[in-house]
Design a protein around this motif. Structure first.
Motif, mmCIF file in Angstrom:
data_model
loop_
_atom_site.group_PDB
_atom_site.id
_atom_site.type_symbol
_atom_site.label_atom_id
_atom_site.label_comp_id
_atom_site.label_asym_id
_atom_site.label_seq_id
_atom_site.Cartn_x
_atom_site.Cartn_y
_atom_site.Cartn_z
ATOM 1 N N PHE A 198 6.976 4.996 1.808
ATOM 2 C CA PHE A 198 7.303 6.352 2.236
ATOM 3 C C PHE A 198 8.809 6.493 2.441
ATOM 4 C CE2 PHE A 198 3.133 8.082 3.379
ATOM 5 C CZ PHE A 198 2.360 6.939 3.499
ATOM 6 N N TYR A 223 -6.139 -1.940 10.333
ATOM 7 C CA TYR A 223 -5.467 -0.660 10.126
ATOM 8 C C TYR A 223 -4.109 -0.878 9.467
ATOM 9 C CZ TYR A 223 -8.949 1.458 13.129
ATOM 10 O OH TYR A 223 -10.136 1.898 13.655
ATOM 11 N N ASN A 224 -3.653 0.192 8.792
ATOM 12 C CA ASN A 224 -2.300 0.192 8.245
ATOM 13 C C ASN A 224 -1.349 0.786 9.271
ATOM 14 O OD1 ASN A 224 -2.182 -0.713 5.371
ATOM 15 N ND2 ASN A 224 -3.839 0.779 5.176
ATOM 16 N N LYS A 225 -0.390 -0.014 9.720
ATOM 17 C CA LYS A 225 0.642 0.468 10.634
ATOM 18 C C LYS A 225 1.900 0.735 9.830
ATOM 19 C CE LYS A 225 0.896 -3.141 13.139
ATOM 20 N NZ LYS A 225 1.209 -4.088 14.252
ATOM 21 N N LEU A 226 2.528 1.892 10.071
ATOM 22 C CA LEU A 226 3.728 2.227 9.330
ATOM 23 C C LEU A 226 4.925 1.530 9.975
ATOM 24 C CD1 LEU A 226 4.207 3.985 6.869
ATOM 25 C CD2 LEU A 226 4.841 5.855 8.378
ATOM 26 N N PHE A 247 8.957 1.054 9.809
ATOM 27 C CA PHE A 247 10.146 1.728 9.313
ATOM 28 C C PHE A 247 11.313 0.760 9.147
ATOM 29 C CE2 PHE A 247 9.125 6.239 9.549
ATOM 30 C CZ PHE A 247 8.012 6.251 10.375
ATOM 31 N N GLY A 248 12.105 1.001 8.121
ATOM 32 C CA GLY A 248 13.399 0.352 8.030
ATOM 33 C C GLY A 248 14.335 0.949 9.066
ATOM 34 N N TRP A 280 -0.708 -3.988 6.955
ATOM 35 C CA TRP A 280 -2.134 -4.116 7.276
ATOM 36 C C TRP A 280 -2.285 -5.113 8.421
ATOM 37 C CZ3 TRP A 280 -6.437 -1.578 6.485
ATOM 38 C CH2 TRP A 280 -7.677 -2.207 6.719
ATOM 39 N N SER A 281 -2.821 -4.626 9.530
ATOM 40 C CA SER A 281 -2.953 -5.485 10.704
ATOM 41 C C SER A 281 -4.095 -4.988 11.568
ATOM 42 C CB SER A 281 -1.636 -5.479 11.504
ATOM 43 O OG SER A 281 -1.757 -6.202 12.713
ATOM 44 N N TYR A 321 6.048 9.776 -1.099
ATOM 45 C CA TYR A 321 5.178 8.606 -1.029
ATOM 46 C C TYR A 321 5.006 8.087 -2.443
ATOM 47 C CZ TYR A 321 0.837 5.886 -0.406
ATOM 48 O OH TYR A 321 -0.128 4.901 -0.384
ATOM 49 N N LEU A 349 14.840 7.263 6.221
ATOM 50 C CA LEU A 349 14.057 6.103 6.624
ATOM 51 C C LEU A 349 13.069 5.723 5.535
ATOM 52 C CD1 LEU A 349 13.251 7.537 10.152
ATOM 53 C CD2 LEU A 349 14.749 5.604 9.744
ATOM 54 N N TYR A 388 11.289 9.170 4.681
ATOM 55 C CA TYR A 388 11.365 10.240 5.663
ATOM 56 C C TYR A 388 12.829 10.601 5.875
ATOM 57 C CZ TYR A 388 6.491 9.851 7.176
ATOM 58 O OH TYR A 388 5.119 9.868 7.221
ATOM 59 N N PRO A 395 3.490 0.552 4.881
ATOM 60 C CA PRO A 395 2.363 0.224 5.746
ATOM 61 C C PRO A 395 2.164 -1.286 5.823
ATOM 62 C CG PRO A 395 1.769 1.837 4.042
ATOM 63 C CD PRO A 395 3.071 1.240 3.657
ATOM 64 N N ASN A 441 0.836 -1.193 0.000
ATOM 65 C CA ASN A 441 0.000 0.000 0.000
ATOM 66 C C ASN A 441 0.873 1.246 0.000
ATOM 67 O OD1 ASN A 441 -2.261 1.592 0.012
ATOM 68 N ND2 ASN A 441 -3.067 0.823 1.932
ATOM 69 N N PHE A 455 8.479 14.125 6.395
ATOM 70 C CA PHE A 455 8.008 13.417 5.209
ATOM 71 C C PHE A 455 8.702 13.939 3.965
ATOM 72 C CE2 PHE A 455 5.269 11.422 2.265
ATOM 73 C CZ PHE A 455 4.832 12.361 1.351
#
Lengths: 112, 117
Positions: free
Chosen positions: A33, A97-100, A102-103, A93-94, A48, A87, A35, A91, A30, A45
């Motif tokens: 991003f 909701y979509n949780k972001l 990060f690497g 999906w869990s 995207y 970074l 950052y 997202p 989805n 930001f």
């Protein structure tokens, strides 16, 4: 689950071009991003990408290939102030909701 | 205005103290987030509020208690913390709930650097 890989550190010269790569493995996609985070400050930001291709925004461009699970951030005409962590985040999906996620981030040092 | 504000900037607290972190945004964003970030590590999600309701709790210990008094404010109440809880606590907001459909970028506040002694 998600797996995001970025190089830990990079160095570059002022005025040069640098490419920061990010590879990801995700059960669904989805968007991705980028950052920027200066030491001790909040992430800001940058971009995207949800479709394949290159998106340019001033000195910064971001590329995405969904089939390869690959993205890169291209920084042109490097300036000292570009020294920061970059970074990559996707997202996950869990639970409805979509949780972001990060690497680990790539610390870029720009030197004169 | 894309500003998220957080107070205090720095906080030192003992393990028996009770303190609160505050976050505010006036962008009309409907989702707000708490993240924890340790040095040289990426931010880790703690809580998500969507339309002022707690949507995600990432199995955070109960010594961290979030609160969303209204659509612009987000608090994080701290009680009986441990030294390993010392970190940068970041608040963020996004235009819409991180549900299905487009995922909106998150805007981060400057963070509260917490030290637990």
């Amino acid at each position: 689950g998600q797996n995001i890989d970025q190089p830990t550190e990079m160095t570059a010269t002022e005025g040069a071009i640098v490419q920061i790569n990010c590879t990801y493995q995700t059960s669904g996609f989805n968007g991705l991003f980028w950052y920027q985070q200066h030491a001790g400050e909040a992430p800001t930001f940058l971009s995207y990408n949800v479709l394949d291709g290159l998106e340019e925004k001033g000195r910064f461009s971001s590329f995405l290939s969904r089939s390869k699970g690959y993205s890169y951030l291209l920084l042109k005409e490097l300036q000292m102030k570009d020294s920061a962590s970059y970074l990559c985040a996707v997202p996950l999906w869990s639970g409805g909701y979509n949780k972001l996620i990060f690497g680990a981030g790539t610390r870029l040092a720009v030197h004169p | 205005d894309t500003e998220v504000t957080q107070t205090p900037k720095h906080l030192v607290m003992g393990m028996t103290n009770k303190k609160s972190l505050k976050c505010e945004q006036h962008m009309g964003h409907r989702a707000m987030y708490w993240y924890k970030q340790k040095a040289k590590k990426p931010p880790e999600l703690m809580f998500v509020y969507s339309y002022e309701k707690l949507s995600i709790n990432e199995s955070v210990p109960s010594r961290f208690s979030p609160e969303c008094p209204n659509s612009s404010l987000l608090n994080l109440h701290l009680h009986a913390l441990q030294p390993e809880d010392s970190a940068l606590y970041l608040c963020a907001s996004s235009q819409e709930s991180p549900g299905q459909g487009r995922v909106y970028e998150q805007y981060f506040g400057p963070g509260t650097r917490l030290t637990v002694t």
